[in-house]
Write a protein that holds these residues in place. Structure first.
Motif, PDB file in Angstrom:
ATOM      1  N   ASP A 103       0.831  -1.195   0.000  1.00 13.10           N
ATOM      2  CA  ASP A 103       0.000   0.000   0.000  1.00 13.10           C
ATOM      3  C   ASP A 103       0.873   1.255   0.000  1.00 13.10           C
ATOM      4  O   ASP A 103       1.966   1.270   0.577  1.00 13.10           O
ATOM      5  CB  ASP A 103      -0.911   0.037   1.226  1.00 13.10           C
ATOM      6  N   ILE A 104       0.371   2.314  -0.627  1.00 13.92           N
ATOM      7  CA  ILE A 104       1.012   3.624  -0.602  1.00 13.92           C
ATOM      8  C   ILE A 104       0.129   4.558   0.213  1.00 13.92           C
ATOM      9  O   ILE A 104      -1.048   4.744  -0.114  1.00 13.92           O
ATOM     10  CB  ILE A 104       1.221   4.197  -2.015  1.00 13.92           C
ATOM     11  N   THR A 105       0.690   5.126   1.288  1.00 19.01           N
ATOM     12  CA  THR A 105      -0.093   5.968   2.187  1.00 19.01           C
ATOM     13  C   THR A 105       0.113   7.447   1.860  1.00 19.01           C
ATOM     14  O   THR A 105       1.229   7.887   1.592  1.00 19.01           O
ATOM     15  CB  THR A 105       0.314   5.715   3.649  1.00 19.01           C
TER      16      THR A 105
ATOM     17  N   PHE B 291      -3.071   4.301  -2.874  1.00 18.16           N
ATOM     18  CA  PHE B 291      -3.084   3.155  -3.772  1.00 18.16           C
ATOM     19  C   PHE B 291      -2.924   1.888  -2.921  1.00 18.16           C
ATOM     20  O   PHE B 291      -2.122   1.851  -1.996  1.00 18.16           O
ATOM     21  CB  PHE B 291      -1.950   3.215  -4.802  1.00 18.16           C
ATOM     22  N   ARG B 292      -3.680   0.855  -3.249  1.00 20.78           N
ATOM     23  CA  ARG B 292      -3.587  -0.424  -2.556  1.00 20.78           C
ATOM     24  C   ARG B 292      -2.618  -1.350  -3.277  1.00 20.78           C
ATOM     25  O   ARG B 292      -2.406  -1.227  -4.490  1.00 20.78           O
ATOM     26  CB  ARG B 292      -4.963  -1.103  -2.490  1.00 20.78           C
TER      27      ARG B 292
ATOM     28  N   ILE C  90      -0.144   0.337 -11.911  1.00 19.06           N
ATOM     29  CA  ILE C  90       0.224   1.751 -12.003  1.00 19.06           C
ATOM     30  C   ILE C  90      -0.079   2.286 -13.412  1.00 19.06           C
ATOM     31  O   ILE C  90       0.320   1.695 -14.430  1.00 19.06           O
ATOM     32  CB  ILE C  90       1.710   1.942 -11.669  1.00 19.06           C
ATOM     33  N   ARG C  91      -0.775   3.425 -13.439  1.00 22.01           N
ATOM     34  CA  ARG C  91      -1.134   4.097 -14.686  1.00 22.01           C
ATOM     35  C   ARG C  91      -0.295   5.371 -14.851  1.00 22.01           C
ATOM     36  O   ARG C  91       0.304   5.866 -13.889  1.00 22.01           O
ATOM     37  CB  ARG C  91      -2.623   4.445 -14.691  1.00 22.01           C
TER      38      ARG C  91
ATOM     39  N   LYS D 127      -4.807  -7.901   5.156  1.00 23.61           N
ATOM     40  CA  LYS D 127      -4.453  -6.526   4.835  1.00 23.61           C
ATOM     41  C   LYS D 127      -3.014  -6.284   5.262  1.00 23.61           C
ATOM     42  O   LYS D 127      -2.675  -6.444   6.437  1.00 23.61           O
ATOM     43  CB  LYS D 127      -5.381  -5.553   5.554  1.00 23.61           C
ATOM     44  N   GLU D 128      -2.175  -5.920   4.300  1.00 25.48           N
ATOM     45  CA  GLU D 128      -0.774  -5.629   4.576  1.00 25.48           C
ATOM     46  C   GLU D 128      -0.104  -6.764   5.349  1.00 25.48           C
ATOM     47  O   GLU D 128       0.653  -6.542   6.294  1.00 25.48           O
ATOM     48  CB  GLU D 128      -0.635  -4.309   5.342  1.00 25.48           C
TER      49      GLU D 128
END
Length: 340
Positions: free
Chosen positions: A17-19, A31-32, A37-38, A87-88
Motif C-alpha cells: 500500500d502507498i499511504t 493506492f492499494r 500503475i497508470r 491486509k498488509e
C-alpha cells in the motif's frame, strides 16, 4: 519484489500500500497493493515522496506477505473462529461463540521465535465472547522465503494454536456449611455471592442445602445434590485449617477424587477442587475470601469448569505467577494481571 524508478513503473503491479497524509484532512492508502500503475498515477506517487516503488515480480522461492499471512492464520485457526480480511500481511482471528480461549504456548513461542512473522494473542484460559478478537498475525517484510513458512509449519505441527472451548449449560448445587448459619446465629451472605458468580454463565441452580459442621451431614447433602442431577457442586462456609472445619473431610468421604486442597492464589489459597465419579463432576470447597473479595481463585477456575475442562493439580500450581490480586480501587478484571 523489485525496486523500480516511479516514472518507469507504468503497467507494473504495486506489492504494498502507498499511504498519503494530508494534515487535518486525510491519512490513508492512496493506492492499494495489487494496483496496476497508470500514467496518471505517477504525479500522485511523486507527491507522496515515492521516487521509487516496489513492484511485484514472481519468484518461485518467495511468498507475498498476504499469501504468507494465510499460512499463519491456518496455523492458528480452529473451530468456532473466523478471520478478518487480509491486509498488509495481517490477519486477525475472531471468536464465533462465547467460550474459553486456550492457547498452545509451546507452538506460539516456536513460531514467534522464527522471526519475520508474528502471532499476538489474548491470554489463554480466560472467557471470550462472540465477536471478540482472539489474535493478530502478521508477516513483517513485504515478501518472505517459502522455506521460512515451511519452518513455521514444522514449528507448529497440526496447527490449532488457538482453541475456543464452548461453555455448556450446567446444573449446580450449593451446600452452605457452618453451625453459625445452620442454627440461625448469623445470616447466610455467602450463597448470594456464589449465585452472582454463577449467573455470569448458563447455570441452573437445582438445589441449596444448609448444613451444620457435622461432616456426615455435609457428605449427605452433597450426595443428595448429586442424585438430583447436579453437574457441579459448591460448598461454601469457608475452608480453613481449623479442626472444626469438616468440609474437606466431607467432600473426601463422598468418594470424590481430591485434585488439590490449596492453590498459589491470593485471595483463594484454601481452595479445594475434587471430581466425583466417571462423569468428573466438580465438587469445590470455596474459601471464605470468595464472599468478601471481588475477585478470587474462583473467578479463575469457574470459566474452565464451565467449558468442561478437567483440571489437574499442575493447572493450579502454575497460577502462582500473576496469582496475587492487587485489590485495585477500581477493578478492571479480567483486563489486569490477575491470573496471568
Amino acid at each position: 519484489m523489485k525496486l523500480m524508478k516511479t516514472e518507469d513503473a507504468v503497467g507494473q503491479v504495486l506489492c504494498h500500500d502507498i499511504t498519503q497524509i494530508i494534515r487535518g484532512e486525510k491519512k490513508g492508502p492512496v493506492f492499494r497493493k495489487g494496483h496496476v500503475i497508470r500514467e496518471e498515477d505517477i504525479p500522485v506517487l511523486l507527491s507522496v515522496g515515492k521516487d521509487h516503488v516496489y513492484i511485484w515480480e514472481n519468484n518461485e522461492n518467495t511468498l507475498h506477505e498476504n499469501e504468507a499471512a494465510e499460512i499463519l492464520y491456518d496455523l492458528c485457526r480452529n473451530d468456532y473462529m473466523h478471520s478478518t480480511a487480509v491486509k498488509e500481511g495481517k490477519i486477525e482471528l475472531v471468536s464465533d461463540i462465547d467460550g474459553l480461549l486456550k492457547v498452545d504456548r509451546e507452538k506460539l513461542n516456536a513460531v514467534n521465535a522464527l522471526g519475520e512473522m508474528m502471532i499476538a494473542t489474548r491470554h489463554g484460559n480466560f472467557p471470550v465472547k462472540k465477536g471478540d478478537h482472539l489474535a493478530g498475525t502478521r508477516i513483517i517484510p513485504l515478501v518472505i522465503e517459502k522455506e521460512k513458512m515451511e519452518r513455521a509449519r514444522r514449528a507448529a505441527p497440526g496447527g490449532k494454536i488457538l482453541t475456543v472451548l464452548p461453555f455448556h449449560h450446567k446444573k449446580a448445587g450449593i451446600v452452605t456449611t457452618g453451625n453459625e448459619v445452620y442454627y440461625g446465629r448469623i445470616q447466610d451472605t455467602f450463597t448470594d455471592v456464589v449465585q452472582g458468580k454463577l449467573s455470569e454463565f448458563d447455570v441452573e441452580i437445582i438445589g441449596h442445602e444448609v448444613c451444620s459442621d457435622d461432616h456426615e451431614m455435609i457428605t449427605g447433602a452433597i450426595r443428595k445434590l448429586l442424585d438430583a442431577g447436579a453437574d457441579m457442586i459448591f460448598c461454601t462456609g469457608g475452608m480453613s485449617v481449623d479442626p472444626d472445619d469438616r468440609t474437606p473431610l466431607a467432600i473426601k468421604n463422598t468418594g470424590a477424587r481430591i485434585v488439590t486442597y490449596g492453590a498459589p492464589v491470593l485471595p483463594g489459597a484454601m481452595f479445594l477442587l475434587a471430581y466425583y465419579g466417571e462423569k468428573h463432576i466438580p465438587v469445590c470447597g470455596l474459601p471464605g475470601c470468595v464472599m468478601y473479595n471481588k475477585r478470587t481463585v474462583f473467578d479463575l477456575v469457574l470459566p474452565r469448569l464451565m467449558a468442561d475442562e478437567i483440571l489437574e493439580k499442575r493447572d493450579l500450581d502454575v497460577l502462582g505467577e500473576g496469582g496475587l490480586c492487587l485489590n485495585c480501587g477500581t477493578c478492571t478484571f479480567p483486563n489486569c494481571g490477575f491470573g496471568k
